[in-house]
Write a protein that holds these residues in place. Structure first.
Motif, PDB file in Angstrom:
ATOM      1  N   MET A 172       0.841  -1.193   0.000  1.00  0.00           N
ATOM      2  CA  MET A 172       0.000   0.000   0.000  1.00  0.00           C
ATOM      3  C   MET A 172       0.877   1.245   0.000  1.00  0.00           C
ATOM      4  SD  MET A 172      -2.788  -1.099   2.886  1.00  0.00           S
ATOM      5  CE  MET A 172      -3.631   0.491   2.786  1.00  0.00           C
ATOM      6  N   SER A 173       0.462   2.267  -0.731  1.00  0.00           N
ATOM      7  CA  SER A 173       1.235   3.499  -0.796  1.00  0.00           C
ATOM      8  C   SER A 173       1.376   4.136   0.583  1.00  0.00           C
ATOM      9  CB  SER A 173       0.590   4.491  -1.761  1.00  0.00           C
ATOM     10  OG  SER A 173       1.359   5.665  -1.855  1.00  0.00           O
ATOM     11  N   GLN A 174       0.340   4.042   1.399  1.00  0.00           N
ATOM     12  CA  GLN A 174       0.387   4.629   2.739  1.00  0.00           C
ATOM     13  C   GLN A 174       1.294   3.839   3.673  1.00  0.00           C
ATOM     14  OE1 GLN A 174      -3.433   5.031   4.625  1.00  0.00           O
ATOM     15  NE2 GLN A 174      -2.627   6.037   6.442  1.00  0.00           N
ATOM     16  N   GLY A 175       1.652   2.611   3.275  1.00  0.00           N
ATOM     17  CA  GLY A 175       2.411   1.713   4.133  1.00  0.00           C
ATOM     18  C   GLY A 175       1.549   0.519   4.499  1.00  0.00           C
ATOM     19  N   SER A 176       2.169  -0.598   4.765  1.00  0.00           N
ATOM     20  CA  SER A 176       1.388  -1.793   5.071  1.00  0.00           C
ATOM     21  C   SER A 176       0.580  -1.583   6.352  1.00  0.00           C
ATOM     22  CB  SER A 176       2.302  -3.008   5.234  1.00  0.00           C
ATOM     23  OG  SER A 176       2.891  -3.036   6.520  1.00  0.00           O
ATOM     24  N   LYS A 177      -0.576  -2.209   6.395  1.00  0.00           N
ATOM     25  CA  LYS A 177      -1.462  -2.086   7.550  1.00  0.00           C
ATOM     26  C   LYS A 177      -0.754  -2.538   8.832  1.00  0.00           C
ATOM     27  CE  LYS A 177      -5.680  -1.703   9.438  1.00  0.00           C
ATOM     28  NZ  LYS A 177      -6.403  -0.422   9.581  1.00  0.00           N
ATOM     29  N   HIS A 178      -0.063  -3.661   8.743  1.00  0.00           N
ATOM     30  CA  HIS A 178       0.620  -4.212   9.922  1.00  0.00           C
ATOM     31  C   HIS A 178       1.707  -3.262  10.414  1.00  0.00           C
ATOM     32  CE1 HIS A 178       3.181  -7.660  11.801  1.00  0.00           C
ATOM     33  NE2 HIS A 178       2.456  -7.051  12.701  1.00  0.00           N
ATOM     34  N   PHE A 179       2.501  -2.748   9.495  1.00  0.00           N
ATOM     35  CA  PHE A 179       3.587  -1.841   9.852  1.00  0.00           C
ATOM     36  C   PHE A 179       3.040  -0.572  10.504  1.00  0.00           C
ATOM     37  CE2 PHE A 179       6.851   1.396   8.715  1.00  0.00           C
ATOM     38  CZ  PHE A 179       7.945   0.816   9.342  1.00  0.00           C
ATOM     39  N   ARG A 180       1.986  -0.011   9.923  1.00  0.00           N
ATOM     40  CA  ARG A 180       1.411   1.213  10.483  1.00  0.00           C
ATOM     41  C   ARG A 180       0.788   0.979  11.857  1.00  0.00           C
ATOM     42  NH1 ARG A 180      -2.725   2.548   7.714  1.00  0.00           N
ATOM     43  NH2 ARG A 180      -2.598   1.038   6.001  1.00  0.00           N
ATOM     44  N   LYS A 232       3.799   2.149  18.921  1.00  0.00           N
ATOM     45  CA  LYS A 232       5.056   2.722  19.426  1.00  0.00           C
ATOM     46  C   LYS A 232       4.912   4.224  19.656  1.00  0.00           C
ATOM     47  CE  LYS A 232       9.776   3.843  18.092  1.00  0.00           C
ATOM     48  NZ  LYS A 232       9.544   5.293  18.089  1.00  0.00           N
ATOM     49  N   GLN A 233       4.409   4.938  18.661  1.00  0.00           N
ATOM     50  CA  GLN A 233       4.284   6.390  18.784  1.00  0.00           C
ATOM     51  C   GLN A 233       3.335   6.771  19.916  1.00  0.00           C
ATOM     52  OE1 GLN A 233       7.168   7.141  16.630  1.00  0.00           O
ATOM     53  NE2 GLN A 233       5.944   8.982  16.928  1.00  0.00           N
ATOM     54  N   GLN A 234       2.261   6.046  20.033  1.00  0.00           N
ATOM     55  CA  GLN A 234       1.282   6.315  21.082  1.00  0.00           C
ATOM     56  C   GLN A 234       1.906   6.162  22.462  1.00  0.00           C
ATOM     57  OE1 GLN A 234      -2.915   5.332  20.227  1.00  0.00           O
ATOM     58  NE2 GLN A 234      -2.737   3.912  21.954  1.00  0.00           N
ATOM     59  N   VAL A 250      -2.698   7.772  18.598  1.00  0.00           N
ATOM     60  CA  VAL A 250      -2.186   7.831  17.222  1.00  0.00           C
ATOM     61  C   VAL A 250      -2.869   6.720  16.447  1.00  0.00           C
ATOM     62  CG1 VAL A 250      -0.180   7.650  15.717  1.00  0.00           C
ATOM     63  CG2 VAL A 250       0.056   8.748  17.951  1.00  0.00           C
ATOM     64  N   ASP A 251      -3.586   7.083  15.386  1.00  0.00           N
ATOM     65  CA  ASP A 251      -4.345   6.117  14.606  1.00  0.00           C
ATOM     66  C   ASP A 251      -3.549   5.694  13.366  1.00  0.00           C
ATOM     67  OD1 ASP A 251      -6.435   5.536  12.274  1.00  0.00           O
ATOM     68  OD2 ASP A 251      -7.405   5.090  14.189  1.00  0.00           O
ATOM     69  N   ALA A 252      -3.449   4.390  13.155  1.00  0.00           N
ATOM     70  CA  ALA A 252      -2.651   3.859  12.050  1.00  0.00           C
ATOM     71  C   ALA A 252      -3.142   4.324  10.689  1.00  0.00           C
ATOM     72  CB  ALA A 252      -2.636   2.328  12.106  1.00  0.00           C
ATOM     73  N   ASP A 253      -4.453   4.459  10.533  1.00  0.00           N
ATOM     74  CA  ASP A 253      -5.031   4.866   9.251  1.00  0.00           C
ATOM     75  C   ASP A 253      -5.106   6.379   9.083  1.00  0.00           C
ATOM     76  OD1 ASP A 253      -5.482   2.210   8.413  1.00  0.00           O
ATOM     77  OD2 ASP A 253      -7.334   2.133   9.594  1.00  0.00           O
ATOM     78  N   GLU A 254      -5.427   7.075  10.165  1.00  0.00           N
ATOM     79  CA  GLU A 254      -5.687   8.508  10.061  1.00  0.00           C
ATOM     80  C   GLU A 254      -4.461   9.389  10.252  1.00  0.00           C
ATOM     81  OE1 GLU A 254      -8.830   9.633  12.671  1.00  0.00           O
ATOM     82  OE2 GLU A 254     -10.353   8.446  11.595  1.00  0.00           O
ATOM     83  N   ASN A 255      -3.402   8.856  10.891  1.00  0.00           N
ATOM     84  CA  ASN A 255      -2.293   9.732  11.289  1.00  0.00           C
ATOM     85  C   ASN A 255      -0.920   9.358  10.740  1.00  0.00           C
ATOM     86  OD1 ASN A 255      -3.952   9.599  14.429  1.00  0.00           O
ATOM     87  ND2 ASN A 255      -4.061  11.321  13.016  1.00  0.00           N
ATOM     88  N   ILE A 256      -0.799   8.226  10.033  1.00  0.00           N
ATOM     89  CA  ILE A 256       0.537   7.758   9.628  1.00  0.00           C
ATOM     90  C   ILE A 256       0.618   7.508   8.121  1.00  0.00           C
ATOM     91  CG2 ILE A 256       2.189   5.837   9.805  1.00  0.00           C
ATOM     92  CD1 ILE A 256       1.422   5.552  12.717  1.00  0.00           C
ATOM     93  N   VAL A 257       1.710   7.979   7.529  1.00  0.00           N
ATOM     94  CA  VAL A 257       2.077   7.625   6.147  1.00  0.00           C
ATOM     95  C   VAL A 257       3.511   7.126   6.170  1.00  0.00           C
ATOM     96  CG1 VAL A 257       2.395   8.428   3.782  1.00  0.00           C
ATOM     97  CG2 VAL A 257       0.559   9.398   5.174  1.00  0.00           C
ATOM     98  N   VAL A 258       3.746   5.970   5.579  1.00  0.00           N
ATOM     99  CA  VAL A 258       5.096   5.397   5.514  1.00  0.00           C
ATOM    100  C   VAL A 258       5.786   5.925   4.261  1.00  0.00           C
ATOM    101  CG1 VAL A 258       6.444   3.260   5.460  1.00  0.00           C
ATOM    102  CG2 VAL A 258       4.272   3.344   6.710  1.00  0.00           C
ATOM    103  N   THR A 259       7.081   6.258   4.391  1.00  0.00           N
ATOM    104  CA  THR A 259       7.843   6.845   3.288  1.00  0.00           C
ATOM    105  C   THR A 259       9.176   6.122   3.123  1.00  0.00           C
ATOM    106  OG1 THR A 259       8.865   8.459   4.779  1.00  0.00           O
ATOM    107  CG2 THR A 259       6.819   9.119   3.685  1.00  0.00           C
ATOM    108  N   CYS A 260       9.883   6.477   2.068  1.00  0.00           N
ATOM    109  CA  CYS A 260      11.251   5.959   1.869  1.00  0.00           C
ATOM    110  C   CYS A 260      12.216   6.866   2.621  1.00  0.00           C
ATOM    111  CB  CYS A 260      11.594   5.901   0.383  1.00  0.00           C
ATOM    112  SG  CYS A 260      10.723   4.596  -0.486  1.00  0.00           S
ATOM    113  N   GLY A 261      12.374   6.597   3.890  1.00  0.00           N
ATOM    114  CA  GLY A 261      13.250   7.396   4.735  1.00  0.00           C
ATOM    115  C   GLY A 261      12.594   8.703   5.149  1.00  0.00           C
ATOM    116  N   SER A 262      13.218   9.370   6.120  1.00  0.00           N
ATOM    117  CA  SER A 262      12.686  10.652   6.570  1.00  0.00           C
ATOM    118  C   SER A 262      12.890  11.737   5.525  1.00  0.00           C
ATOM    119  CB  SER A 262      13.354  11.071   7.886  1.00  0.00           C
ATOM    120  OG  SER A 262      14.737  11.259   7.706  1.00  0.00           O
ATOM    121  N   SER A 263      13.832  11.525   4.594  1.00  0.00           N
ATOM    122  CA  SER A 263      14.051  12.503   3.521  1.00  0.00           C
ATOM    123  C   SER A 263      12.800  12.631   2.657  1.00  0.00           C
ATOM    124  CB  SER A 263      15.251  12.104   2.653  1.00  0.00           C
ATOM    125  OG  SER A 263      16.433  12.110   3.403  1.00  0.00           O
TER     126      SER A 263
END
Length: 404
Positions: free
Chosen positions: A80-88, A94-96, A103-116
């Motif tokens: 998934m572009s937002q990041g895998s469900k399990h990973f999020r 962790k963030q919570q 912190v909601d996995a669907d509403e608050n997180i997007v996975v990217t290729c590094g912090s850059s």
């Protein structure tokens, strides 16, 4: 064949001009990286590279063991572009836990290729052309180019040596210029400064007063040395709605090559970043996300041990620098240290770094590459190395006594 013969028969004189399309003006923002240049020199001379900041030791065994398992079982295709469900979901837990807020996995997180990529996606999301963005100096290089490439104008606020604190009135004047955002790297690469609760509270009050986004690079959130403490800007009153965290797993789990980053933000901002991110790199590596989930579920003991691990390395390295008669800003976090080279009398910190490589056998990054101001009496070193490597680096650095 006819076309080939025709081309071969063309004879261009030396003074003939070849008309070519003009490359983008944006290229002017991509100066040759001082870190990259130093690393090339370090390899050429076979010295100890304390310039480019990444560990020379392995990630936690639990993570690498999980990667072996994932290599067999997958996933191996686009995620998934937002990041895998399990990973999020693991990220959200962790963030919570550390942020002390939902912190909601669907509403608050997007996975990217590094912090850059997290920072670039954020800047595209929040900045229009001619918007202004506040940046503290010294700064991490990428925190400059990302807003500028989106047409934003930078407002620099100096962190004043030797304590590297900001002047409240100078910062307030910067906010009076009506910026769209302020970028805060906390803990700060290259300096190792940890912004205090009081400093962040003052910044947050200005953000609310002037209606400004806070973009916070928190890559070194778990490498902090007591009595210093990390304060999450998002957790301050009224700040979750206007804060975008740009973070990664790189330094916390010693997996800089995995390029797993993420953003944490309010739902409407997250939805926008999600759309932007789709057109940057489509998706982050699916197998690496799955392997890294086990690290995100580590107990508090892991993070306490990590802090103690790097504190021991910091203390060893700083004691070595003291024994060598060298001056420095004592880092409160990260694994970087800025060494003051003023007493060596070099007009150019790059010339000093060149000497350090060729004559001492240690690579450092010229500090001027991190400052907007004309400051060239610092070099950046790092201590994310095996103890034996650090001991050898200290032995070599002690030769600098002969240069005084």
């Amino acid at each position: 064949m006819i076309l080939r013969s025709h081309l071969l028969n063309l004879k261009l004189r030396k003074d003939d001009k070849i008309n070519m399309p003009k490359i983008s003006d944006n290229i002017k923002y991509f100066k040759e990286s001082a870190i990259g240049k130093i690393s090339v020199m370090a390899n050429e001379y076979g010295c100890i590279n304390l310039g480019e900041g990444f560990p020379d030791f392995d990630p936690p065994k639990e993570i690498t063991d999980k990667l072996k398992e994932v290599c067999e079982l997958g996933p191996h295709q686009y995620g998934m572009s937002q990041g895998s469900k399990h990973f999020r979901e693991c990220l959200a837990k962790k963030q919570q836990k550390f942020m002390g807020m939902p912190v909601d996995a669907d509403e608050n997180i997007v996975v990217t290729c590094g912090s850059s990529e997290a920072m670039m996606a954020t800047m595209i999301t929040i900045c229009d052309r001619k918007d202004k963005v506040i940046v503290f100096s010294p700064y991490y290089e990428n925190n400059l180019t990302d807003p500028v490439l989106n047409g934003a104008e930078l407002i620099f606020v100096p962190l004043v040596p030797p304590a590297f604190n900001f002047d409240k009135e100078v910062l307030r004047k910067a906010f009076l210029e009506k910026p769209k955002a302020i970028i805060i790297c906390n803990p700060l690469n290259p300096l190792g400064k940890v912004f205090t609760y009081e400093e962040l509270l003052y910044i947050s009050e200005l953000c609310i007063e002037f209606d400004v986004f806070a973009v916070v690079d928190e890559v070194y959130e778990h490498i902090i040395f007591p009595p210093n403490k990390h304060t999450y800007m998002s957790s301050l009153p009224g700040m979750f709605e206007r804060t975008i965290i740009c973070n990664s797993l790189s330094k916390t789990y010693s997996i800089t090559g995995w390029r797993l980053g993420y953003t944490v933000a309010e739902k409407s901002i997250t939805d926008a970043i999600k759309r932007v991110r789709t057109y940057l790199s489509i998706a982050s590596p699916a197998p690496l996300q799955e392997a890294a989930t086990i690290g995100l579920l580590f107990s508090d003991e892991y993070y306490d041990t990590l802090s103690k691990f790097y504190k021991a390395k910091r203390d060893m390295f700083l004691n070595g620098l003291k024994d060598a008669g060298l001056s420095f800003y004592e880092p409160q976090g990260t694994f970087f240290v800025m060494m003051d080279i003023e007493k060596f009398g070099y007009k150019s910190d790059f010339d000093f770094c060149t000497m350090l490589i060729k004559e001492i056998g240690v690579a450092a990054v010229p500090g001027s590459s991190f400052f907007k101001e004309d400051i060239n009496n610092y070099v950046r070193l790092h201590f994310a190395k095996k103890d034996e490597t650090l001991m050898e680096a200290i032995r070599r650095l002690k030769k600098l006594k002969n240069k005084l």
